[in-house]
Design a protein around this motif. Structure first.
Motif, mmCIF file in Angstrom:
data_model
loop_
_atom_site.group_PDB
_atom_site.id
_atom_site.type_symbol
_atom_site.label_atom_id
_atom_site.label_comp_id
_atom_site.label_asym_id
_atom_site.label_seq_id
_atom_site.Cartn_x
_atom_site.Cartn_y
_atom_site.Cartn_z
ATOM 1 N N GLY A 1 -0.412 -5.257 -9.083
ATOM 2 C CA GLY A 1 0.320 -4.320 -9.929
ATOM 3 C C GLY A 1 -0.556 -3.423 -10.790
ATOM 4 O O GLY A 1 -0.102 -2.915 -11.816
ATOM 5 N N PHE B 1 -5.317 -2.271 -1.733
ATOM 6 C CA PHE B 1 -4.198 -3.136 -1.367
ATOM 7 C C PHE B 1 -4.059 -4.292 -2.358
ATOM 8 O O PHE B 1 -2.980 -4.544 -2.889
ATOM 9 C CB PHE B 1 -4.385 -3.665 0.055
ATOM 10 N N TYR B 2 -5.173 -4.968 -2.612
ATOM 11 C CA TYR B 2 -5.085 -6.086 -3.550
ATOM 12 C C TYR B 2 -4.767 -5.618 -4.965
ATOM 13 O O TYR B 2 -4.031 -6.270 -5.697
ATOM 14 C CB TYR B 2 -6.355 -6.937 -3.491
ATOM 15 N N GLY C 1 -2.911 -3.152 -5.654
ATOM 16 C CA GLY C 1 -1.470 -2.883 -5.625
ATOM 17 C C GLY C 1 -0.657 -4.150 -5.764
ATOM 18 O O GLY C 1 0.355 -4.198 -6.469
ATOM 19 N N ILE C 2 -1.126 -5.200 -5.085
ATOM 20 C CA ILE C 2 -0.414 -6.480 -5.149
ATOM 21 C C ILE C 2 -0.391 -7.033 -6.568
ATOM 22 O O ILE C 2 0.600 -7.591 -7.024
ATOM 23 C CB ILE C 2 -1.079 -7.480 -4.193
#
Lengths: 315, 390
Positions: free
Chosen positions: A105, A99-100, A102-103
């Motif tokens: 990028g 998740f992090y 992904g955040i």
């Protein structure tokens, strides 16, 4: 270029000044310990540095970016780990990291490499499929660190990273911080533990929104306000610490005295001998005395500085 | 210079616009995992509206039939018996007790064993045959207004018919009356309550789901401190918002489809109009409700507060949207309230499409109003959300 550089940074919430004219700088690769009582403005300063709160006055630069203007660039390049474990308990370790990632990028090969690095660094590999909520405190902090570090930030803000975890996990986490700092990562760590503060390259102490001490621990211990000329510090161990404290404070040569665990730290006139102090205490009926001269601890430093600030306010 | 080429400008503008939505995909993916991880919560969220649908659909019938009636026939004549037969044959009344005094008649109603009492006095036949006005007494329990009004109507109709038949010359061989209204009820020929209630209920249930789910999804993060953590990352408010909304919009849509399926095949309410149009016109309503949920989430500090606020918005939507009580009979103030409730318009759209087979030409006004409401609410909540974030 400093990793962090603030100049008279001030943050206000309405009439309340949460951070009052704070000037400090943190060099790259340094571990900077930031101490102070709860509510003194530690988290607020971090938020201001990340561009979450606009300063009312003064300025701050993080990794060369202005924290009032370039919040986006700063958030891209720093990591933040908050005081209470705030990852998603129902997501697995691996999913939290994803998740992090992904955040920030991260994608493809880069993501795989970063994730592998973060896992290797924190030794989380046996727990990848475990829900974050089922990890013990120390492992939760490791996961939080892995998430905060996934995008390889040059600067990490750790807000009380060791609150509520056991001593062994605490030591392990600090070893990890030293390792990363050796690799050039800068840390801005808030803590309440003096032993952690002693390990920092430099420490700052914020009290009532103002930065009242700032420098390497050894240097702080030598500042005149803490150890005025013509004074020395004694550590006194006695059978009845609290009543002995009152007796000591009555002596004409005592400047200040504070309890530290089983002992009393006495700041006194340098010209008075240790034997005289011991004799005075025996007269008052205190036994089994062990007395030795000590250098001030960091705690002495902070206690002395806050005391003098309190007196200043009362005057 | 390549830097000034229009292509570059478009790309940089596009990437700047895209950056506003930064974080949408990871947040969406994470939210989907949350939903999957807690199948019980999802099950309950989906199941409760369906249970409500079945309860309301099967249990509630506002049409009054077989009203329990107590009878005191003081006359015991051919004429009185004929009058009683008329009541019984109307299907609206069922005689549950025969009593022999006015006091007993009263007692039955007070005790709640009967809602209607019919008292035919001893002189009923005598007065009738002598050409005087013969009267019979109908006692109605007014504590249930729909039973009361229905009973009154039927009793009056029976009396009128009796009178007319008496006044007409006996020679009129045919028993038919000179004038007769032949009502034809369009769209819901059996006057089934379910047909009236279920389309409205769909709207109300979707509202509960969307408002609550969105509000809770964000407040939960605030409660656990993860929102604070997110603020320190490059996630943009819009990205966070949209990533959070989409999964719940999908759940709400799936729920609507399930309920429409049950409506069609269990409650046998056909969708007279276009299903596609119906699913399309729900979209602005969903946006409005998601915006409302977000708005609540920017205010509420705890999940409990969010729940209370969500329920707070529910009550007017249940009572003033025309779901149960007709709007036309409300005082002006409440009609005004119902005019600003999004639910009012969705119910009109649902009833229009499902019951009357209405098309967009008849429903464009409601659609427009809902779209404006949705746009205003989502913009408002996005702005507030942004303000809280930065």
């Amino acid at each position: 270029m400093s990793a962090i550089n603030t100049d008279q940074l001030t943050v206000k919430f309405g009439d309340f000044t949460a951070v009052d004219r704070v000037s400090l700088s943190v060099e790259p690769g340094e571990i900077y310990g930031f101490l102070g009582p709860n509510g003194s403005g530690k988290t607020t300063l971090i938020k201001a540095l990340c561009g979450l709160i606009k300063p009312a006055a003064g300025s701050g630069e993080v990794l060369g970016f202005d924290c009032a203007r370039d919040a986006d660039q700063i958030r891209e390049r720093v990591g933040y780990m908050s005081q209470n474990f705030s990852l998603y308990q129902d997501l697995t370790v691996s999913e939290n990291i994803d998740f992090y990632a992904g955040i920030y990028g991260l994608r493809g090969e880069h993501l795989r490499k970063r994730k592998a690095d973060a896992i290797a660094m924190t030794h989380l590999d046996p727990y990848l499929d475990r829900r974050a909520g089922r990890l013990s405190g120390g492992w939760k902090q490791r996961l939080a660190l892995a998430c905060a570090f996934i995008h390889q930030p040059g600067l990490l803000f750790l807000d009380e990273p060791t609150a509520g975890i056991d001593p062994v996990a605490r030591r392990d986490l600090w070893d990890l911080l030293f390792q990363l700092s050796g690799e050039g990562v800068t840390f801005f760590v808030t803590t309440h533990y003096m032993d952690e503060a002693e390990r920092c390259g430099r420490v700052g102490y914020i009290y009532l929104s103002r930065l009242i001490a700032n420098g390497p621990p050894e240097e702080l211990k030598r500042i005149p306000a803490v150890s005025p000329p013509g004074t020395r510090r004694l550590e006194i161990v006695t059978n009845s610490t609290s009543s002995a404290l009152a007796a000591i404070k009555r002596q004409p040569y005592a400047i200040s005295a504070t309890i530290f665990g089983q002992s009393i730290h006495l700041l006194m006139d340098r010209s008075i001998s240790t034997e005289r102090v011991e004799a005075d205490l025996r007269k008052e009926g205190f036994e089994s005395l062990q007395t030795r001269e000590i250098n001030p601890s960091l705690e002495d430093v902070f206690v002395t500085l806050t005391d003098s600030l309190k007196e200043e306010r009362l005057d | 210079m390549t830097d000034h080429s229009p292509y570059r400008r478009i790309v940089s503008k596009l990437s700047r616009t895209l950056d506003l939505f930064r974080g949408t995909i990871p947040v969406l993916r994470k939210e989907a995992i949350h939903i999957r991880r807690d199948p019980m919560a999802l099950f309950v969220t989906v199941l409760i509206p369906i249970i409500q649908m079945f309860t309301i659909g099967f249990a509630i019938d506002t049409n009054v039939r077989d009203t329990r009636t107590v009878l005191y026939d003081g006359a015991h004549t051919q004429e009185s018996r004929r009058l009683i037969d008329r009541f019984v044959n109307s299907d609206d009344f069922i005689i549950v007790a025969d009593v022999e005094s006015e006091q007993a008649l009263n007692d039955e109603i007070v005790a709640g064993r009967a809602s209607v009492g019919i008292h035919i006095p001893a002189d009923y036949s005598r007065r009738l045959l002598s050409g005087q006005t013969a009267s019979f007494l109908v006692l109605v329990d007014g504590s249930d207004s729909s039973v009361a009004s229905q009973s009154l109507n039927v009793a009056n109709a029976i009396a009128l018919r009796e009178s007319l038949e008496k006044s007409l010359p006996v020679t009129a061989v045919s028993r038919s009356l000179p004038v007769e209204a032949r009502p034809k009820i369009l769209f819901n020929p059996d006057s089934r309550s379910a047909n009236f209630l279920i389309p409205g209920m769909l709207a109300v249930l979707i509202q509960i789901m969307t408002v609550m789910l969105t509000a809770l999804a964000i407040v939960r993060e605030r409660e656990r401190g993860t929102l604070e953590q997110l603020y320190m990352t490059p996630v943009k408010p819009l990205g966070l918002m949209i990533g959070k909304i989409i999964p719940y919009a999908i759940v709400a849509y799936a729920e609507l489809s399930i309920m429409l399926f049950f409506m069609r095949w269990v409650f046998k309410i056909p969708i007279s109009g276009s299903l596609t149009l119906l699913l399309l016109l729900v979209v602005p309503f969903l946006i409005t409700m998601l915006g409302l949920g977000l708005l609540i989430s920017t205010r509420a500090q705890s999940q409990q507060e969010a729940m209370q606020a969500a329920f707070g918005t529910m009550l007017p939507s249940i009572f003033l949207s025309g779901y149960i009580f007709p709007i036309d009979t409300m005082p002006l103030f409440f009609r005004g309230v119902s005019a600003i409730l999004p639910t009012t318009y969705l119910i009109e759209i649902f009833r229009g499409i499902i019951l009357r087979g209405a098309g967009i030409d008849a429903l464009w006004k409601q659609t427009l109003i809902l779209s404006i409401m949705g746009l205003v609410l989502i913009t408002l909540s996005a702005l507030r959300f942004r303000k809280r974030t930065s």
